[in-house]
Write an enzyme that holds these catalytic residues in place. Sequence first.
Site, PDB file in Angstrom:
ATOM      1  N   SER A 108       0.854  -1.189   0.000  1.00 53.86           N
ATOM      2  CA  SER A 108       0.000   0.000   0.000  1.00 53.86           C
ATOM      3  C   SER A 108       0.889   1.237   0.000  1.00 53.86           C
ATOM      4  O   SER A 108       2.115   1.139   0.058  1.00 53.86           O
ATOM      5  CB  SER A 108      -0.879   0.006   1.245  1.00 53.86           C
ATOM      6  OG  SER A 108      -0.053   0.204   2.386  1.00 53.86           O
ATOM      7  N   LYS A 109       0.233   2.384  -0.026  1.00 57.51           N
ATOM      8  CA  LYS A 109       0.983   3.649  -0.026  1.00 57.51           C
ATOM      9  C   LYS A 109       1.882   3.743   1.200  1.00 57.51           C
ATOM     10  O   LYS A 109       2.923   4.376   1.171  1.00 57.51           O
ATOM     11  CB  LYS A 109       0.003   4.821  -0.039  1.00 57.51           C
ATOM     12  CG  LYS A 109      -0.548   5.062  -1.422  1.00 57.51           C
ATOM     13  CD  LYS A 109      -1.351   6.352  -1.450  1.00 57.51           C
ATOM     14  CE  LYS A 109      -2.293   6.337  -2.633  1.00 57.51           C
ATOM     15  NZ  LYS A 109      -3.529   7.005  -2.411  1.00 57.51           N
ATOM     16  N   ARG A 110       1.438   3.096   2.258  1.00 57.01           N
ATOM     17  CA  ARG A 110       2.215   3.083   3.506  1.00 57.01           C
ATOM     18  C   ARG A 110       3.632   2.533   3.263  1.00 57.01           C
ATOM     19  O   ARG A 110       4.579   2.890   3.942  1.00 57.01           O
ATOM     20  CB  ARG A 110       1.457   2.192   4.499  1.00 57.01           C
ATOM     21  CG  ARG A 110       1.788   2.390   5.944  1.00 57.01           C
ATOM     22  CD  ARG A 110       0.724   1.699   6.799  1.00 57.01           C
ATOM     23  NE  ARG A 110       0.420   0.356   6.329  1.00 57.01           N
ATOM     24  CZ  ARG A 110       1.187  -0.699   6.550  1.00 57.01           C
ATOM     25  NH1 ARG A 110       2.298  -0.581   7.219  1.00 57.01           N
ATOM     26  NH2 ARG A 110       0.832  -1.894   6.093  1.00 57.01           N
TER      27      ARG A 110
END
Length: 466
Positions: free
Chosen positions: A245-247
């Site tokens: 994910s963007k994380r």
Amino acid sequence: MTEAKKIVTRFAPSPTGFLHIGGARTALFNWAFARHHGGMFLLRIEDTDRARSTQEAIDAILDGMSWLGLEADGEAVYQHANAPRHVEIVEQLLAEGKAYKCFCTQEEVEAMREKARAEGKPPRYDGTCRPDGDTVRHVDGAPFVVRFKAPQNGETLIDDAVQGSVATANEQFDDLILLRSDGTPTYMLSVIVDDHDMGVTHIIRGDDHLTNAARQAQIYAALGWDVPQFAHIPLIHGADGAKLSKRHGALGVEAYRDMGYLPEAMRNYLARLGWSHGDDEVFSTAQLVDWFGLEAIGKSPARFDTEKLDNVNAQHINMADDADLVAETIALNDALADYAAPLTLAMPLLKDRATRLPDLATDAAFLAAKRPIGVDDKLQKHLNEENLTHLAALAVKLENLDDWSRDAIEALMKAYMDENDLKMGKLLPVFRAALVGSSQSPGIFDVLSLLGKAEALARLSDKFTR
Ligand code: GLU
């Protein structure tokens, strides 16, 4: 003998954001599979969610695919434009008694779900409007949705090329909505009709769509259509094992382009995220197309590993055509345009050292640097009185050298060091300071040779003449 059916794959992104790594890999697998079989690779933009679909996202998808070299066959299909056809199919299902109008209000449906939750069951539509024999519920003038009359007994079997045979008990499924009360078709219906109409034979996509596949198979069956071959590929995870994910800093493919990864390296690395060919880690796109098959897609999620990507990229830079790399390097630093000849000579050395494209420009910057060369703090200390005396003495010898080749320069300098009992480690940083000013360049003998005699000697004398 009947001719084998032509293979047709598709990539069906929803244009709600950039083309991320997972989407790019899905596109690549569909592309490679189609190319391997001499089939067709189609692109369908799933823009039915009008509120979330943007032209910017469509452009990012098209640009990303074009950079990755995943050109689709024919024009892109825009799902929204097919809405009338989707509605027509809903009407057909209604007419055949395979779908029904549901007049339950949102509040009623919410109450049903609440009740199911309270009973510890999965939230679902309870079938209030589902026709029972000849009894059909109708509320005059009231808004309605159209629901699919899902089979209630038995099980639905998916034959998945990656996941194997996946059976789901039909009692798991409630009657899903095919047409909303505003007359717009739902994603679940549109995707089936479009895949059928586009002649898609293989649906390769993330395994987050696996539960949808069973529902879709039921609708295919109701329509009497052949179910395409499904292949649900495990999602990509980050280094910590959680879904990418963007994380994790997962970015759109354009960010990888901007960081200086080569498209062929991205294709190579993305292919290895879930697919393998023996122990091969570095391969060309032609090899990928030659080798690609669904049977070699793994069942467990692959981990995105930037270090590995860097490694693959470095190897593809090393294999890339020098002239192409010269053009890329000049594009990154246009001051190098006037130094195309030495840059071309330097490229075999530069590409050997580079991980990403900007490394080429950084390591080549010495060619275009303007005199007097600025020296970084780390190297400045080497320009002391004693070293500068050697530098001046060597400059005189170099001035008399006719053969300005790397090897002749190296032989001359080594001879000087031997005569004066000096170590390489003592004099090379002095030359580096004077010629480059930083640690970013090929080796010093190469730098001397590449700069040309006049420029090299001028840079040296800048440092020892006051
Ligand atoms: N539009 C869906 C998505 O972006 C893909 C649907 C499909 O591949 O069937 O997740």
